[in-house]
Design a protein around this motif. Structure first.
Motif, PDB file in Angstrom:
ATOM      1  N   UNK A  67       0.828  -1.210   0.000  1.00 29.45           N
ATOM      2  CA  UNK A  67       0.000   0.000   0.000  1.00 29.45           C
ATOM      3  C   UNK A  67       0.867   1.266   0.000  1.00 29.45           C
ATOM      4  N   UNK A  68       1.885   1.224   0.857  1.00 28.14           N
ATOM      5  CA  UNK A  68       2.779   2.378   0.966  1.00 28.14           C
ATOM      6  C   UNK A  68       3.530   2.565  -0.362  1.00 28.14           C
ATOM      7  N   UNK A  69       3.867   1.449  -0.988  1.00 31.24           N
ATOM      8  CA  UNK A  69       4.550   1.487  -2.286  1.00 31.24           C
ATOM      9  C   UNK A  69       3.694   2.186  -3.339  1.00 31.24           C
ATOM     10  N   UNK A  70       2.382   1.824  -3.351  1.00 30.18           N
ATOM     11  CA  UNK A  70       1.473   2.459  -4.327  1.00 30.18           C
ATOM     12  C   UNK A  70       1.387   3.960  -4.078  1.00 30.18           C
ATOM     13  N   UNK A  71       1.197   4.322  -2.803  1.00 29.13           N
ATOM     14  CA  UNK A  71       1.068   5.742  -2.433  1.00 29.13           C
ATOM     15  C   UNK A  71       2.310   6.534  -2.861  1.00 29.13           C
ATOM     16  N   UNK A  72       3.464   5.953  -2.590  1.00 28.32           N
ATOM     17  CA  UNK A  72       4.726   6.636  -2.914  1.00 28.32           C
ATOM     18  C   UNK A  72       4.841   6.871  -4.421  1.00 28.32           C
ATOM     19  N   UNK A  73       4.479   5.830  -5.162  1.00 31.52           N
ATOM     20  CA  UNK A  73       4.583   5.944  -6.630  1.00 31.52           C
ATOM     21  C   UNK A  73       3.633   7.021  -7.151  1.00 31.52           C
ATOM     22  N   UNK A  74       2.389   6.997  -6.597  1.00 32.43           N
ATOM     23  CA  UNK A  74       1.390   7.984  -7.027  1.00 32.43           C
ATOM     24  C   UNK A  74       1.926   9.393  -6.773  1.00 32.43           C
ATOM     25  N   UNK A  75       2.473   9.598  -5.567  1.00 27.92           N
ATOM     26  CA  UNK A  75       3.017  10.916  -5.216  1.00 27.92           C
ATOM     27  C   UNK A  75       4.123  11.320  -6.189  1.00 27.92           C
ATOM     28  N   UNK A  76       4.998  10.351  -6.488  1.00 31.68           N
ATOM     29  CA  UNK A  76       6.130  10.631  -7.361  1.00 31.68           C
ATOM     30  C   UNK A  76       5.651  11.072  -8.764  1.00 31.68           C
ATOM     31  N   UNK A  77       4.687  10.337  -9.271  1.00 26.27           N
ATOM     32  CA  UNK A  77       4.186  10.653 -10.619  1.00 26.27           C
ATOM     33  C   UNK A  77       3.446  11.990 -10.609  1.00 26.27           C
ATOM     34  N   UNK A  78       2.664  12.227  -9.515  1.00 23.91           N
ATOM     35  CA  UNK A  78       1.973  13.515  -9.372  1.00 23.91           C
ATOM     36  C   UNK A  78       2.965  14.671  -9.465  1.00 23.91           C
ATOM     37  N   UNK A  79       4.084  14.491  -8.760  1.00 20.56           N
ATOM     38  CA  UNK A  79       5.122  15.514  -8.744  1.00 20.56           C
ATOM     39  C   UNK A  79       5.623  15.783 -10.166  1.00 20.56           C
ATOM     40  N   UNK A  80       5.867  14.660 -10.875  1.00 22.94           N
ATOM     41  CA  UNK A  80       6.354  14.766 -12.252  1.00 22.94           C
ATOM     42  C   UNK A  80       5.361  15.543 -13.114  1.00 22.94           C
ATOM     43  N   UNK A  81       4.053  15.167 -12.926  1.00 23.52           N
ATOM     44  CA  UNK A  81       3.006  15.772 -13.747  1.00 23.52           C
ATOM     45  C   UNK A  81       2.879  17.274 -13.514  1.00 23.52           C
ATOM     46  N   UNK A  82       2.935  17.627 -12.222  1.00 23.90           N
ATOM     47  CA  UNK A  82       2.707  19.042 -11.909  1.00 23.90           C
ATOM     48  C   UNK A  82       4.003  19.820 -11.748  1.00 23.90           C
TER      49      UNK A  82
END
Ligand code: ZN
Length: 239
Positions: A67-82
């Motif tokens: 779960x933590x892995x998914x959250x971390x990845x989502x955050x990372x990609x969000x950062x990239x996007x924005x």
């Protein structure tokens, strides 16, 4: 009244009866077989019930890590996007798809985590109950082993005491009577003598003695019971 020799033989018989009793008690000592079987049963139950709780707990930990892995990845990609570095619409679309996929995975594992949160407490409770029972049974077995050791020690002491008394007790008994006594013991499960009861019966087998047998006893003769063949000890009805 019995002759002095018969009285001595009676004393010897009491020592031998004592030795026999010690042997029987030693053979019947409760070494805790029943408790050990119950313990084995509980150990088996603990492996099943406790094993289930441990498995659920390990599954939950795994899911939480994922779960933590998914959250971390989502955050990372969000950062990239924005972050403003990615401008290519194709690339943006791909990253958004990736985020959507990760969110689906996260939601699926959310559901599983909630399920485990419900299953784990009762499983742990059931395991704890068995652990308590298991600990009690282990203590019970340890106590029994300690007790049986004390019983064994006491029996050994009693056996040594009686064995030491025996040689002296054979003194004053003629070889003929001794041989007779020994052979009756061999045939009669270790017992060579029986008392005459107040009702003039044999205490060994309960047979009522014939009148002539009683007469012979009163004449101090060595008489055996006609039924169980033990040497009769007559102490004039004081028994
Ligand atoms: Zn008898």
């Amino acid at each position: 009244m019995a002759s002095a020799e018969l009285m001595r033989l009676w004393k010897l018989n009491q020592i031998d009866s004592g030795l026999l009793d010690v042997r029987q008690r030693a053979a019947n000592l409760d070494v805790g077989k029943k408790i050990a079987a119950e313990l084995a049963e509980l150990t088996q139950q603990e492996a099943e019930v406790g094993g289930r709780a441990r498995k659920l707990s390990a599954d939950l930990t795994d899911l939480e890590i994922a779960q933590k892995g998914f959250e971390d990845k989502i955050k990372r990609i969000d950062k990239q996007l924005f972050g403003g570095t990615i401008v290519n619409p194709r690339e943006v679309e791909n990253l958004e798809k990736e985020i959507a996929a990760l969110k689906r995975q996260r939601d699926a594992s959310d559901g599983k985590i909630l399920e485990l949160w419900e299953l784990l407490p009762p499983a742990k409770e059931a395991a704890a109950k068995i652990e308590v029972k298991l600990a009690e049974k282990q203590k019970q077995l340890a106590d029994r082993k300690k007790a049986v050791l004390a019983e064994k020690t006491a029996l050994e002491a009693e056996f040594a005491r009686l064995t030491k008394m025996r040689p002296d007790a054979t003194k004053g008994i003629s070889p003929g009577l001794m041989a007779k006594y020994d052979s009756i013991r061999q045939r009669g499960a270790g017992v060579g003598m029986a008392e005459v009861t107040k009702r003039l019966g044999c205490s060994g087998c309960g047979t009522v003695l014939a009148e002539r047998v009683v007469v012979s006893l009163k004449e101090d003769k060595v008489i055996t019971c006609e039924s169980c063949h033990k040497i009769l000890y007559y102490s004039e009805g004081v028994v």
